[in-house]
Design a protein around this motif. Sequence first.
Motif, mmCIF file in Angstrom:
data_model
loop_
_atom_site.group_PDB
_atom_site.id
_atom_site.type_symbol
_atom_site.label_atom_id
_atom_site.label_comp_id
_atom_site.label_asym_id
_atom_site.label_seq_id
_atom_site.Cartn_x
_atom_site.Cartn_y
_atom_site.Cartn_z
ATOM 1 N N ALA A 115 89.316 14.931 27.354
ATOM 2 C CA ALA A 115 88.686 16.247 27.208
ATOM 3 C C ALA A 115 87.257 16.213 27.730
ATOM 4 C CB ALA A 115 88.711 16.681 25.745
ATOM 5 N N ASN A 116 86.547 15.128 27.431
ATOM 6 C CA ASN A 116 85.167 15.004 27.893
ATOM 7 C C ASN A 116 85.107 14.874 29.412
ATOM 8 O OD1 ASN A 116 82.289 14.666 27.065
ATOM 9 N ND2 ASN A 116 82.525 12.720 28.128
ATOM 10 N N PHE A 117 86.060 14.117 29.982
ATOM 11 C CA PHE A 117 86.110 13.998 31.447
ATOM 12 C C PHE A 117 86.294 15.366 32.092
ATOM 13 C CE2 PHE A 117 88.918 13.853 35.180
ATOM 14 C CZ PHE A 117 88.083 13.212 36.079
ATOM 15 N N LEU A 118 87.239 16.145 31.591
ATOM 16 C CA LEU A 118 87.489 17.462 32.167
ATOM 17 C C LEU A 118 86.294 18.391 31.987
ATOM 18 C CD1 LEU A 118 91.230 17.903 31.161
ATOM 19 C CD2 LEU A 118 90.336 17.723 33.489
ATOM 20 N N TRP A 119 85.683 18.339 30.820
ATOM 21 C CA TRP A 119 84.503 19.168 30.576
ATOM 22 C C TRP A 119 83.371 18.791 31.539
ATOM 23 C CZ3 TRP A 119 82.410 23.396 29.527
ATOM 24 C CH2 TRP A 119 81.125 23.534 29.009
ATOM 25 N N GLU A 120 83.161 17.481 31.734
ATOM 26 C CA GLU A 120 82.082 17.042 32.623
ATOM 27 C C GLU A 120 82.351 17.407 34.073
ATOM 28 O OE1 GLU A 120 80.273 13.178 30.210
ATOM 29 O OE2 GLU A 120 81.802 12.861 31.747
ATOM 30 N N ILE A 121 83.597 17.230 34.530
ATOM 31 C CA ILE A 121 83.862 17.539 35.937
ATOM 32 C C ILE A 121 83.806 19.051 36.180
ATOM 33 C CG2 ILE A 121 86.416 17.725 35.885
ATOM 34 C CD1 ILE A 121 86.316 16.006 38.497
ATOM 35 N N HIS A 122 84.220 19.824 35.206
ATOM 36 C CA HIS A 122 84.135 21.284 35.356
ATOM 37 C C HIS A 122 82.691 21.765 35.357
ATOM 38 C CE1 HIS A 122 88.474 21.662 33.584
ATOM 39 N NE2 HIS A 122 88.459 21.178 34.813
ATOM 40 N N GLN A 123 81.818 21.016 34.697
ATOM 41 C CA GLN A 123 80.399 21.378 34.635
ATOM 42 C C GLN A 123 79.591 20.764 35.773
ATOM 43 O OE1 GLN A 123 80.612 23.986 32.383
ATOM 44 N NE2 GLN A 123 78.606 23.290 31.720
ATOM 45 N N ILE A 180 88.922 31.519 34.232
ATOM 46 C CA ILE A 180 87.683 30.858 34.666
ATOM 47 C C ILE A 180 87.973 29.993 35.885
ATOM 48 C CG2 ILE A 180 85.845 29.268 33.972
ATOM 49 C CD1 ILE A 180 86.555 30.031 31.044
ATOM 50 N N ALA A 181 87.166 30.154 36.924
ATOM 51 C CA ALA A 181 87.279 29.313 38.114
ATOM 52 C C ALA A 181 86.281 28.165 38.010
ATOM 53 C CB ALA A 181 87.012 30.124 39.376
ATOM 54 N N VAL A 182 86.743 26.947 38.270
ATOM 55 C CA VAL A 182 85.888 25.762 38.144
ATOM 56 C C VAL A 182 86.198 24.785 39.280
ATOM 57 C CG1 VAL A 182 85.681 25.918 35.629
ATOM 58 C CG2 VAL A 182 87.569 24.611 36.642
ATOM 59 N N PHE A 183 85.379 23.760 39.361
ATOM 60 C CA PHE A 183 85.660 22.615 40.219
ATOM 61 C C PHE A 183 86.680 21.739 39.499
ATOM 62 C CE2 PHE A 183 84.348 18.124 41.235
ATOM 63 C CZ PHE A 183 84.915 18.081 42.496
ATOM 64 N N LEU A 184 87.783 21.395 40.176
ATOM 65 C CA LEU A 184 88.918 20.725 39.557
ATOM 66 C C LEU A 184 89.115 19.311 40.088
ATOM 67 C CD1 LEU A 184 91.409 23.665 40.231
ATOM 68 C CD2 LEU A 184 90.488 23.114 37.964
ATOM 69 N N HIS A 185 89.499 18.395 39.190
ATOM 70 C CA HIS A 185 90.024 17.104 39.648
ATOM 71 C C HIS A 185 91.364 17.341 40.325
ATOM 72 C CE1 HIS A 185 92.463 13.402 39.291
ATOM 73 N NE2 HIS A 185 91.329 12.786 39.517
ATOM 74 N N GLY A 209 91.614 12.793 45.557
ATOM 75 C CA GLY A 209 92.015 13.317 46.851
ATOM 76 C C GLY A 209 92.453 14.765 46.855
ATOM 77 N N ASP A 210 92.742 15.328 45.663
ATOM 78 C CA ASP A 210 93.204 16.717 45.592
ATOM 79 C C ASP A 210 92.169 17.662 44.987
ATOM 80 O OD1 ASP A 210 95.788 16.459 46.721
ATOM 81 O OD2 ASP A 210 96.492 15.518 44.885
ATOM 82 N N ILE A 211 90.911 17.237 44.918
ATOM 83 C CA ILE A 211 89.879 18.088 44.334
ATOM 84 C C ILE A 211 89.902 19.472 44.967
ATOM 85 C CG2 ILE A 211 88.314 16.294 43.510
ATOM 86 C CD1 ILE A 211 86.750 16.611 46.142
ATOM 87 N N ALA A 212 89.582 20.474 44.150
ATOM 88 C CA ALA A 212 89.647 21.861 44.618
ATOM 89 C C ALA A 212 88.827 22.724 43.676
ATOM 90 C CB ALA A 212 91.095 22.351 44.648
ATOM 91 N N THR A 213 88.667 23.970 44.031
ATOM 92 C CA THR A 213 88.157 24.956 43.090
ATOM 93 C C THR A 213 89.311 25.888 42.755
ATOM 94 O OG1 THR A 213 87.423 26.526 44.795
ATOM 95 C CG2 THR A 213 85.852 24.842 44.102
ATOM 96 N N GLY A 214 89.355 26.321 41.491
ATOM 97 C CA GLY A 214 90.448 27.189 41.099
ATOM 98 C C GLY A 214 90.517 27.386 39.607
ATOM 99 N N ASP A 215 91.635 27.897 39.157
ATOM 100 C CA ASP A 215 91.884 28.234 37.757
ATOM 101 C C ASP A 215 91.756 27.000 36.874
ATOM 102 O OD1 ASP A 215 92.961 28.999 35.280
ATOM 103 O OD2 ASP A 215 94.604 30.143 36.180
ATOM 104 N N ILE A 216 90.933 27.073 35.867
ATOM 105 C CA ILE A 216 90.676 25.969 34.958
ATOM 106 C C ILE A 216 91.964 25.399 34.351
ATOM 107 C CG2 ILE A 216 90.327 27.519 32.981
ATOM 108 C CD1 ILE A 216 88.149 25.647 32.005
ATOM 109 N N ARG A 244 85.333 27.493 25.282
ATOM 110 C CA ARG A 244 86.258 28.307 26.056
ATOM 111 C C ARG A 244 87.615 28.346 25.369
ATOM 112 N NH1 ARG A 244 84.615 25.399 31.812
ATOM 113 N NH2 ARG A 244 82.816 26.730 32.294
ATOM 114 N N THR A 245 88.365 29.413 25.602
ATOM 115 C CA THR A 245 89.711 29.530 25.062
ATOM 116 C C THR A 245 90.711 29.412 26.205
ATOM 117 O OG1 THR A 245 88.963 30.978 23.269
ATOM 118 C CG2 THR A 245 91.318 30.992 23.783
ATOM 119 N N LEU A 246 91.642 28.484 26.056
ATOM 120 C CA LEU A 246 92.644 28.249 27.091
ATOM 121 C C LEU A 246 94.007 28.744 26.635
ATOM 122 C CD1 LEU A 246 91.690 24.614 28.176
ATOM 123 C CD2 LEU A 246 90.917 26.778 29.164
#
Length: 293
Positions: A115-123, A180-185, A209-216, A244-246
Amino acid sequence: MQNYKAIIEADFPELEIGEVKIHDDSWDNVAVEVNGEYIFRFPEKKEGTENPFAVEVRALKYLQDKITLPIPNPTFTGKTVPYMGYRKIPGERLSTELYDSLTKAGKQRLVSDLANFLWEIHQSMTPEEAQAMDVKTEHPLIFVQQILSVLLQQITDETLLDFIQNTAAEFEEVVQQKSIAVFLHNDLHETNMAFDPVARKLNGIFDFGDIATGDIHSDFNPLYSFNRDLLERVVLRYQELSGRTLSLRRIVLYDRINSLSDLAEVIDKPESEVYQHVLRRIAHWKKELGIYT
């Protein structure tokens, strides 16, 4: 097969190469493990002249001081042909058996780390900053239409066709709802997690290798494939961290569409493990069609 060892030795003569292992189970890359210490990734397909790792290398260098968990730090870039290399993050893929064997505290530690990894990469960067770095933008509606154009022409089983069409219709309806659109792993599969089976902890995340921007929500869908318990725990912790609410249902739909994309890729190879795996997953999904609705 390319002589990967010779290519690396020619580019980096100071690197004494002993043991070499080839890992070619990825669709896009061949990973060459050197001395049990380094990973060199070569493109599986050689199309065009552009370095397929250029964007990934830029992003990884940018992320080095922004992510708590260890991630690859690309210190080698090919001089004669395109490839990238970095010090290996030790560990093995997280299996369902490993996850099930963890203590309550061990599971919670893993949940917190993911969860922390995803939060950090999205931020770590805004979608606009990522796009300025030439990171691609996901277009899910175009994506699903491309899948349908292949599958509806090739599949004749009426039951399977109904499932595909109903899934695609619901997905198209759901993704038109604002998110929410974010930077994605964009590839957080268990195969891209380095897990220490002795210390019982996550050592790091690799393959950007698949990094992208898009739907959280699309960053969570591989966890549904892996283990529903882990998905639910990570989503809950992420919501606590982010405020955030997912939508679990939206996550499920992303996972199903991604699997249908895999099916479209191998539609002419019904004997392949990928093809059979997706069919097994669809059989399972039919038992929980309305999950999280």
